[in-house]
Design a protein around this motif. Sequence first.
Motif, short mmCIF file in Angstrom:
data_model
loop_
_atom_site.label_atom_id
_atom_site.label_comp_id
_atom_site.label_asym_id
_atom_site.label_seq_id
_atom_site.Cartn_x
_atom_site.Cartn_y
_atom_site.Cartn_z
N GLY A 155 0.82 -1.25 0.19
CA GLY A 155 -0.11 0.00 0.05
C GLY A 155 0.75 1.31 -0.11
O GLY A 155 2.11 1.28 -0.24
N TRP A 156 0.21 2.46 0.52
CA TRP A 156 0.82 3.53 0.43
C TRP A 156 1.93 3.75 1.20
O TRP A 156 2.67 4.48 1.04
CB TRP A 156 -0.33 4.77 0.85
N PHE A 157 1.95 3.21 2.11
CA PHE A 157 3.31 3.21 3.18
C PHE A 157 4.15 2.05 3.22
O PHE A 157 4.80 1.80 3.85
CB PHE A 157 2.68 3.16 4.92
N ARG A 158 4.46 1.45 1.55
CA ARG A 158 5.32 0.47 1.67
C ARG A 158 6.54 0.95 2.02
O ARG A 158 7.51 -0.19 2.54
CB ARG A 158 5.29 0.11 0.13
N ILE A 180 3.16 4.30 11.61
CA ILE A 180 3.74 2.95 12.16
C ILE A 180 2.59 2.03 12.44
O ILE A 180 2.75 1.05 12.25
CB ILE A 180 4.42 3.32 13.58
N PHE A 181 1.26 2.40 12.98
CA PHE A 181 0.32 1.60 13.24
C PHE A 181 -0.23 1.01 12.06
O PHE A 181 -0.40 -0.49 11.99
CB PHE A 181 -0.60 2.38 14.02
N PHE A 182 -0.39 1.84 10.98
CA PHE A 182 -0.82 1.54 9.80
C PHE A 182 -0.16 0.54 9.16
O PHE A 182 -0.37 -0.63 8.51
CB PHE A 182 -1.39 2.67 8.90
N ALA A 183 1.12 0.67 9.07
CA ALA A 183 2.23 -0.35 8.46
C ALA A 183 2.41 -1.58 9.28
O ALA A 183 2.54 -2.63 8.51
CB ALA A 183 3.69 0.44 8.54
N LEU A 184 2.29 -1.46 10.57
CA LEU A 184 2.10 -2.82 11.28
C LEU A 184 1.13 -3.60 10.96
O LEU A 184 1.04 -4.88 10.75
CB LEU A 184 2.31 -2.39 12.80
N TYR A 185 -0.25 -2.85 10.84
CA TYR A 185 -1.51 -3.62 10.31
C TYR A 185 -1.19 -4.21 8.88
O TYR A 185 -1.57 -5.51 8.83
CB TYR A 185 -2.66 -2.57 10.39
N LYS A 186 -0.71 -3.51 7.91
CA LYS A 186 -0.40 -4.34 6.78
C LYS A 186 0.76 -5.48 7.01
O LYS A 186 0.47 -6.68 6.25
CB LYS A 186 0.22 -3.34 5.95
N VAL A 187 1.70 -5.28 7.66
CA VAL A 187 2.66 -6.29 7.88
C VAL A 187 1.97 -7.65 8.42
O VAL A 187 1.95 -8.72 8.18
CB VAL A 187 3.88 -5.85 9.11
N LEU A 188 1.17 -7.49 9.67
CA LEU A 188 0.44 -8.47 10.21
C LEU A 188 -0.57 -9.14 9.32
O LEU A 188 -0.76 -10.23 9.53
CB LEU A 188 -0.03 -8.05 11.55
#
Length: 591
Positions: A340-343, A441-449
């Motif tokens: 996504g946008w925060f890759r 940070i939170f959104f990127a971690l959401y994508k990772v998980l």
Amino acid sequence: MENKGNFLAAILLAGLILFGWQYAMGYFYPAAPEEIAGTKADDLEQSGVTESTGSAAQPEVIRPVGQALAESQRVLIDAPRVRGSINLTGARIDDLMLKDHRETLDKDSPPIRLLSPAGTSTQHFAQFGWKGEGVETPKSDTVWSANDTTLTPETPVTLSWANSTGQQFLITYSIDKDYMITAEQSFVNNGENNAAVQPLGLINRTNANADNDEWTIHSGPIGVFEDAANFDNDYDDVAEAGRKGVSFANNVGWAGFTDIYWLSALIPADKADNNGVKANFRAFGEEIFQSEIVYDKTIVGAGKTHTTTSKLFAGGKETNVLEAYENAGIPLFSRAIDWGWFRWFAQPMFHLLDWLFKYIGNFGLAIIAMVFIIRGLMFPIAQKQFKSMAQMRAIQPKMKKIQERYKDDKQKQQQEIMALYKKEKANPLAGCLPIFLQIPIFFALYKVLRLAIEMRHEPFIGWIKDLSAPDPLTPINLFGLIPFDPPALLAIGILPIIVGITMWLQFKLNPAPIDPVQQQVFSIMPWILMFVMAPFAAGLQLYWAVSNLLTIAQQKWLYSRHPQLKEQMAKEAEEKAREKQRKAAEAEAKG
């Protein structure tokens, strides 16, 4: 502006930015796929290569996979990470299971089946073939001969078939240690005249068992065209286009279908620009879809041989594996994972988590360690935030007087407050910075998980058996003692409850807003977020809970460093208590 009001505004604004961005980009910059020049949609069907059971529609009777596998001669596939077979009828790769990934948490659960024969409920196969002019080409019911019985990384297998005029077609399959199968297609023109051929490859699948395409995570047609990853089309778009399809011409990097964790993709021959390759996504009925790559027509002289090499990736979207293939020359292959946008932030976060996991051996502990690292890096910012809070709290009495003095003139009130900020060198927005930094940070971690297959089925401790799934225990059914599954809205696990409690404690430590409406909002926000967080991955809940605990510890320490803030809060608490007593006395007197 009150610091807490800034917090709320920051959350709402960031939510609009994060969640509205992809919609906005899709609206203002819609995909404009090119038509395949010179290739009609029906040409591939007329060639016979795509004529397969279930291409136009699912058969009335769905066959079990085992029955379908037993109906034809096969070459076995045995590689370190996959096993399966190649159907000699049609030279289809239609049987592939992933050895390292299982369907459920149960250790005896069967491995993930990625490819299945046509006519089964999980139909998903790959096929390589040719279109031809003035030459008889192999069809989907052509029975090929094999020079060996098993395809391994050490032993490639060549399939061969000759037409009635003696012209020969060869497909040499080889496989590496991961998920890549290479298909070397050769046409040997043993005839007396020139022949025109077009090599092609296809992936045919049903979407009946596909992952849902979500607005934050793409599932469906995917590829790299014109040096850009394309997530713009879903199954509905292709179904609407029908057999004509959604087409891309020139500079085709790769094309296929993705689920959240799995990918099947065709990669054309390694060329400088791939101007001779075209790609297409087509629909056959409501649930059967096909991805195709087609090479330019080549005239092969009598006695000559033409060879084209393509690749098929069929496996799990493991970051390190995809990046290795990308480094080996497959363009933007790691973009098969929809970061996504925060890759730019999500990918480094994944690598940090993966590095911590290799040293710690537990992804849950790795998440906790990452929280400490992130909070440590943000600690100087937190100190500035608290300094700003102390300044803002110190001028609260003056602000209150201005609000009372100009309560009927909002414009003048705002001017005087801004002048006060300038005079006291206080910045009401300084407290928002940590919030804005936490959101990516939170959104990127959401994508990772949510996306990282490495997190799939990874346990933490005790009842947390899968960090990529929600917390399974809930007090609604007495943590599983009562045998019923509560509705999703009420299925609040232990970790979301901890998130709610720690956020409530965090808000209690902060100065309360003067505005009663803001006080009410912040009093119920922790409990609303508790419900909101319940369906999220346990790993994300763990991150937030630990982050809240560290924030509380930081607040306690920083309050000790800024006694004026604590003293001011104590004075305000006393004033509120006296005001409450006064109102109670007045009410009692009136009663």
